[in-house]
Design a protein around this motif. Structure first.
Motif, PDB file in Angstrom:
ATOM      1  N   GLU A 183      46.840  37.348  45.350  1.00 47.30           N
ATOM      2  CA  GLU A 183      46.038  37.639  44.163  1.00 47.30           C
ATOM      3  C   GLU A 183      44.539  37.632  44.407  1.00 47.30           C
ATOM      4  O   GLU A 183      43.772  38.052  43.542  1.00 47.30           O
ATOM      5  N   ILE A 184      44.110  37.127  45.559  1.00 43.43           N
ATOM      6  CA  ILE A 184      42.695  37.070  45.906  1.00 43.43           C
ATOM      7  C   ILE A 184      42.517  37.489  47.361  1.00 43.43           C
ATOM      8  O   ILE A 184      43.419  37.348  48.176  1.00 43.43           O
TER       9      ILE A 184
ATOM     10  N   ALA B 240      38.809  33.466  37.792  1.00 43.24           N
ATOM     11  CA  ALA B 240      38.382  34.700  38.465  1.00 43.24           C
ATOM     12  C   ALA B 240      39.441  35.791  38.331  1.00 43.24           C
ATOM     13  O   ALA B 240      39.110  36.951  38.069  1.00 43.24           O
ATOM     14  N   ILE B 241      40.680  35.427  38.498  1.00 42.61           N
ATOM     15  CA  ILE B 241      41.770  36.401  38.373  1.00 42.61           C
ATOM     16  C   ILE B 241      41.834  36.949  36.956  1.00 42.61           C
ATOM     17  O   ILE B 241      41.944  38.155  36.737  1.00 42.61           O
TER      18      ILE B 241
ATOM     19  N   ILE C 272      33.648  31.638  45.010  1.00 41.69           N
ATOM     20  CA  ILE C 272      34.625  32.481  44.320  1.00 41.69           C
ATOM     21  C   ILE C 272      33.837  33.564  43.599  1.00 41.69           C
ATOM     22  O   ILE C 272      32.845  33.278  42.930  1.00 41.69           O
ATOM     23  N   LEU C 273      34.271  34.824  43.765  1.00 41.59           N
ATOM     24  CA  LEU C 273      33.610  35.962  43.118  1.00 41.59           C
ATOM     25  C   LEU C 273      34.611  36.729  42.274  1.00 41.59           C
ATOM     26  O   LEU C 273      35.787  36.850  42.630  1.00 41.59           O
ATOM     27  N   THR C 274      34.112  37.276  41.176  1.00 43.89           N
ATOM     28  CA  THR C 274      34.933  38.087  40.283  1.00 43.89           C
ATOM     29  C   THR C 274      34.021  39.057  39.539  1.00 43.89           C
ATOM     30  O   THR C 274      32.864  39.242  39.905  1.00 43.89           O
ATOM     31  N   LEU C 275      34.545  39.650  38.493  1.00 42.91           N
ATOM     32  CA  LEU C 275      33.795  40.604  37.672  1.00 42.91           C
ATOM     33  C   LEU C 275      33.735  40.100  36.246  1.00 42.91           C
ATOM     34  O   LEU C 275      34.717  39.583  35.718  1.00 42.91           O
TER      35      LEU C 275
ATOM     36  N   LYS D 292      40.356  42.978  44.431  1.00 44.61           N
ATOM     37  CA  LYS D 292      40.733  41.726  43.765  1.00 44.61           C
ATOM     38  C   LYS D 292      39.611  40.712  43.883  1.00 44.61           C
ATOM     39  O   LYS D 292      38.664  40.924  44.643  1.00 44.61           O
ATOM     40  N   PRO D 293      39.707  39.597  43.171  1.00 45.77           N
ATOM     41  CA  PRO D 293      38.689  38.553  43.299  1.00 45.77           C
ATOM     42  C   PRO D 293      38.620  38.050  44.745  1.00 45.77           C
ATOM     43  O   PRO D 293      39.560  38.237  45.527  1.00 45.77           O
ATOM     44  N   VAL D 294      37.525  37.395  45.083  1.00 43.56           N
ATOM     45  CA  VAL D 294      37.275  36.976  46.458  1.00 43.56           C
ATOM     46  C   VAL D 294      37.026  35.471  46.520  1.00 43.56           C
ATOM     47  O   VAL D 294      36.315  34.919  45.672  1.00 43.56           O
TER      48      VAL D 294
END
Length: 181
Positions: free
Chosen positions: A97-98, A168-169, A134-137, A67-69
């Motif tokens: 969720e994170i 991010a989510i 905040i990290l995501t893809l 999941k996002p961080v």
């Protein structure tokens, strides 16, 4: 009948304005780039390391597998209190969720130094706290799904954190299936 036509006309106009300003159907609010509000693949324009590659710590990439961080590095000082309170509200709201890493900047956890080095928006040179990351893809310019991040070493407040976490989510859900880590 005239009122119904006006309502549909206004709704269509609002939709066109939203599209014109870059809001997409998936709900992502921020784009991938190098400006101050973008998601970053490399160090952003305002950084002394602008355009340089980010070396994501393994523990961050491992966490991004599910999941996002959100990473929050701080001290127990008066300056950090407002950001700590804002982060805690986000943790309470989005805990399932994170993935969350709340790290002290007192040197007792090696991960805090790694996060400061990797995600300081100034290129890892100033390393101020509180650092909120905040990290995501997201897809890069070639369409490859990559880890992206956004951070601040200032007191940003709850709304700023919430906006990036929600984004991010949304991006993560949209892109995780195509990520080849």
């Amino acid at each position: 009948m005239d009122i119904v036509s006006r309502k549909y006309g206004i709704a269509s106009l609002i939709a066109l304005i939203l599209i014109a300003f870059g809001f997409n159907a998936a709900g992502a609010e921020y784009s991938l780039g190098s400006e101050s509000d973008d998601w970053w693949k490399e160090y952003p324009d305002q950084s002394t390391g602008a355009g340089g590659d980010v070396s994501h710590p393994d523990w961050v990439l491992d966490a991004l597998e599910s999941k996002p961080v959100l990473i929050y590095v701080h001290k127990e000082c008066d300056y950090c209190v407002p950001q700590t309170e804002a982060v805690q509200k986000i943790i309470d709201e989005f805990s399932g969720e994170i993935t969350i890493f709340e790290l002290g900047a007192d040197g007792s956890d090696v991960r805090s130094g790694e996060a400061l080095q990797a995600y300081d928006p100034n290129g890892g040179l100033d390393m101020f706290v509180p650092l909120t990351v905040i990290l995501t893809l997201a897809p890069d310019s070639e369409g490859e799904i990559v880890a992206v991040w956004h951070s601040s070493d200032e007191i940003t407040g709850e709304e700023w954190i919430r906006n990036y976490v929600e984004d991010a989510i949304s991006l993560y859900d949209e892109n995780y299936a195509d990520w080849d880590n």
